[in-house]
Design a protein around this motif. Structure first.
Motif, PDB file in Angstrom:
ATOM      1  N   SER A   1      18.862  10.579   8.973  1.00 31.94           N
ATOM      2  CA  SER A   1      18.251  11.262  10.119  1.00 31.94           C
ATOM      3  C   SER A   1      18.390  12.779  10.062  1.00 31.94           C
ATOM      4  O   SER A   1      17.826  13.464  10.911  1.00 31.94           O
ATOM      5  CB  SER A   1      18.871  10.735  11.420  1.00 31.94           C
TER       6      SER A   1
ATOM      7  N   LEU B   1      11.022   6.765   1.576  1.00 37.13           N
ATOM      8  CA  LEU B   1      10.274   7.236   2.739  1.00 37.13           C
ATOM      9  C   LEU B   1      11.096   8.103   3.678  1.00 37.13           C
ATOM     10  O   LEU B   1      10.620   8.469   4.748  1.00 37.13           O
ATOM     11  CB  LEU B   1       9.727   6.029   3.513  1.00 37.13           C
TER      12      LEU B   1
ATOM     13  N   ASP C   1      12.287  11.075   5.520  1.00 37.31           N
ATOM     14  CA  ASP C   1      11.702  12.385   5.860  1.00 37.31           C
ATOM     15  C   ASP C   1      10.283  12.555   5.347  1.00 37.31           C
ATOM     16  O   ASP C   1       9.822  13.686   5.141  1.00 37.31           O
ATOM     17  CB  ASP C   1      12.588  13.528   5.330  1.00 37.31           C
ATOM     18  N   VAL C   2       9.578  11.461   5.123  1.00 40.53           N
ATOM     19  CA  VAL C   2       8.176  11.520   4.720  1.00 40.53           C
ATOM     20  C   VAL C   2       7.341  11.010   5.885  1.00 40.53           C
ATOM     21  O   VAL C   2       7.431   9.829   6.252  1.00 40.53           O
ATOM     22  CB  VAL C   2       7.909  10.676   3.457  1.00 40.53           C
ATOM     23  N   GLY C   3       6.537  11.879   6.474  1.00 37.23           N
ATOM     24  CA  GLY C   3       5.722  11.487   7.616  1.00 37.23           C
ATOM     25  C   GLY C   3       4.600  10.551   7.224  1.00 37.23           C
ATOM     26  O   GLY C   3       4.048  10.636   6.108  1.00 37.23           O
ATOM     27  N   ALA C   4       4.222   9.648   8.141  1.00 35.58           N
ATOM     28  CA  ALA C   4       3.182   8.664   7.845  1.00 35.58           C
ATOM     29  C   ALA C   4       1.813   9.293   7.640  1.00 35.58           C
ATOM     30  O   ALA C   4       0.925   8.668   7.048  1.00 35.58           O
ATOM     31  CB  ALA C   4       3.109   7.635   8.970  1.00 35.58           C
ATOM     32  N   ASN C   5       1.620  10.523   8.102  1.00 39.78           N
ATOM     33  CA  ASN C   5       0.322  11.181   7.971  1.00 39.78           C
ATOM     34  C   ASN C   5       0.349  12.336   6.970  1.00 39.78           C
ATOM     35  O   ASN C   5      -0.535  13.194   6.980  1.00 39.78           O
ATOM     36  CB  ASN C   5      -0.138  11.701   9.338  1.00 39.78           C
ATOM     37  N   THR C   6       1.355  12.358   6.107  1.00 46.28           N
ATOM     38  CA  THR C   6       1.446  13.408   5.092  1.00 46.28           C
ATOM     39  C   THR C   6       0.840  12.927   3.773  1.00 46.28           C
ATOM     40  O   THR C   6       0.780  11.716   3.507  1.00 46.28           O
ATOM     41  CB  THR C   6       2.914  13.810   4.870  1.00 46.28           C
TER      42      THR C   6
ATOM     43  N   TYR D   1       2.888  10.444   1.598  1.00 44.84           N
ATOM     44  CA  TYR D   1       3.284   9.141   2.135  1.00 44.84           C
ATOM     45  C   TYR D   1       2.776   7.962   1.301  1.00 44.84           C
ATOM     46  O   TYR D   1       3.540   7.011   1.053  1.00 44.84           O
ATOM     47  CB  TYR D   1       2.829   9.002   3.585  1.00 44.84           C
TER      48      TYR D   1
ATOM     49  N   ILE E   1       5.571   1.674  13.040  1.00 40.37           N
ATOM     50  CA  ILE E   1       4.621   2.507  12.287  1.00 40.37           C
ATOM     51  C   ILE E   1       3.189   2.063  12.586  1.00 40.37           C
ATOM     52  O   ILE E   1       2.289   2.893  12.781  1.00 40.37           O
ATOM     53  CB  ILE E   1       4.909   2.423  10.775  1.00 40.37           C
TER      54      ILE E   1
ATOM     55  N   SER F   1       1.387   3.363  15.754  1.00 44.06           N
ATOM     56  CA  SER F   1       0.850   4.720  15.805  1.00 44.06           C
ATOM     57  C   SER F   1      -0.680   4.674  15.774  1.00 44.06           C
ATOM     58  O   SER F   1      -1.284   4.043  14.904  1.00 44.06           O
ATOM     59  CB  SER F   1       1.381   5.540  14.620  1.00 44.06           C
TER      60      SER F   1
ATOM     61  N   LEU G   1      -2.640   6.426  12.595  1.00 48.33           N
ATOM     62  CA  LEU G   1      -2.266   5.999  11.254  1.00 48.33           C
ATOM     63  C   LEU G   1      -3.520   5.833  10.397  1.00 48.33           C
ATOM     64  O   LEU G   1      -4.553   5.332  10.854  1.00 48.33           O
ATOM     65  CB  LEU G   1      -1.491   4.683  11.324  1.00 48.33           C
TER      66      LEU G   1
END
Length: 401
Positions: free
Chosen positions: A295, A332, A334-339, A342, A377, A380, A383
């Motif tokens: 975190s 995954l 610190d990897v955002g789902a919209n980056t 990802y 996830i 969202s 996504l």
């Protein structure tokens, strides 16, 4: 020996000057004063009765707090500046003091007492109450955590480490103190990383840590004249505001701090390594450490710490669902789902998932962990459709043999 009515009358009469002030300055009407006297009388008889409970004291203190809040609001509305808040605060402190004396074994009363002292910025009283609480309940991890985090929030990491290390020695039944100690150290690393971009920031921060050593529990020398000593245990919480001397680093000592292993995550790693040797350590405890370290994305040493935790889990619990689940999530972190990165990280995670489902010793438990991780996830709304299809297919295939 005085009975309950006599004792109640004694405490009620001590509030008479304040009630006269309420009436004289028009803060409360006569009828309101009569009503609050009746309410206060009921509370006094209740808490002084032989069968009183800790909740009775908590309710009494809460009512007095609400009365003090109402008094303050009316004074502001009526523009009355001469009404002192110290009388009301002193009464609340008195109730809480009586409460912990009557129920010294109730941890909630001690926590309420400490919380009120903190809110009122009563530093000396807080230190004394904390000393008594730790003496009375040395095996309660929440008290050590409170003491450690308060020192850390005041910028005194040396004292915070002292509290956490003492708490770790007393509280060996679960990982609460260890996890909070690790969290506190990760927060400190985050602050240090934030200062690295500033000229001399890291060195200055390390100097501050070395200089602030006046807020830890100490065992004084026999000839000590410190007036904050608890005579029963010789346990003392010195006042940092009264400190007259500070250790200051010279230029040569400051240069030696460069490359300090503490800035590379050595302390959180040591906390985890020592925790692995404790009786309470288990796969679920290791997973808690993994989640905690994962975190803190702003900490530069995070990847090294997480990797160390995973290596330790692989050695001790290679096929446990907790270990497999942590391996799956590692790419995954610190990897955002919209980056843009990802999809590649998700591909690696799904590869780990496929291999883990065939090697784990509890497939159903691992599948449940993965499902509970993927569902938020999927919740969202923004996504990517392609990623959504992949994750939905993954969830559907989890329970297939």
């Amino acid at each position: 020996m005085a009975g309950v009515p006599e004792k109640a009358r004694f405490f009620l009469e001590r509030a008479v000057p304040q009630l006269r002030e309420f009436e004289a300055k028009g803060i409360f009407t006569t009828d309101e004063i009569r009503a609050l006297v009746r309410k206060r009388t009921d509370f006094e008889h209740l808490v002084l009765s032989p069968g009183n409970k800790s909740t009775d004291w908590l309710n009494y203190a809460a009512w007095e707090k609400s009365l003090e809040t109402l008094r303050a609001k009316r004074c502001r509305r009526l523009q009355i500046r001469a009404s002192s808040k110290h009388t009301g605060q002193g009464r609340i402190f008195g109730i809480l003091e009586r409460a912990v004396n009557r129920h010294p074994g109730n941890i909630e009363l001690w926590k309420e007492y400490l919380a009120y002292a903190k809110d009122m910025k009563a530093t000396k009283r807080y230190r004394k109450v904390m000393t008594r609480a730790l003496r009375m309940h040395p095996t309660k991890p929440e008290l050590w955590v409170l003491a450690g985090r308060r020192s850390a929030s005041n910028g005194d990491m040396q004292a915070a480490r002292g509290f956490f290390m003492r708490g770790a020695r007393f509280c060996s039944r679960d990982a609460t103190v260890w996890l909070e100690y690790a969290r506190c150290e990760m927060e400190w690393l985050g602050r240090m990383d934030a200062k690295k971009g500033k000229k001399g920031g890291t060195e200055r921060a390390l100097q501050e840590q070395a200089e602030h050593s006046d807020d830890e529990i100490k065992f004084p020398e026999e000839d000590s004249d410190d007036d904050e000593v608890d005579v029963d245990t010789q346990l003392v919480l010195p006042d940092p505001e009264n400190s007259t001397t500070k250790r200051v680093f010279d230029e040569e000592a400051t240069k030696q701090l460069e490359g300090n292993p503490a800035l590379d995550g050595a302390i959180p790693l040591a906390i985890f390594d020592i925790a692995t040797k404790q009786p309470f350590f288990s796969p679920s405890t290791a997973e808690q450490f993994f989640d905690l370290f994962a975190s803190f994305g702003a900490v530069s040493a995070q990847a090294q710490i997480v990797r160390h935790v995973l290596e330790s889990m692989t050695r001790q619990y290679p096929n446990d669902p907790a270990t497999c689940f942590c391996h799956i999530r590692q790419p995954l972190i610190d990897v955002g789902a919209n980056t843009p990165s990802y999809p590649k990280a998700l591909r690696e995670a799904l590869t780990h998932l496929k291999s883990s489902l065939s090697t784990t010793n509890d497939r159903s438990r691992l599948a449940e962990k993965v499902r509970s991780w993927i569902e938020p996830i999927l919740a969202s709304e923004d996504l990517d459709p392609g990623i959504r299809i992949v994750l939905e297919h993954t969830v559907q295939s989890l329970h297939k043999p």
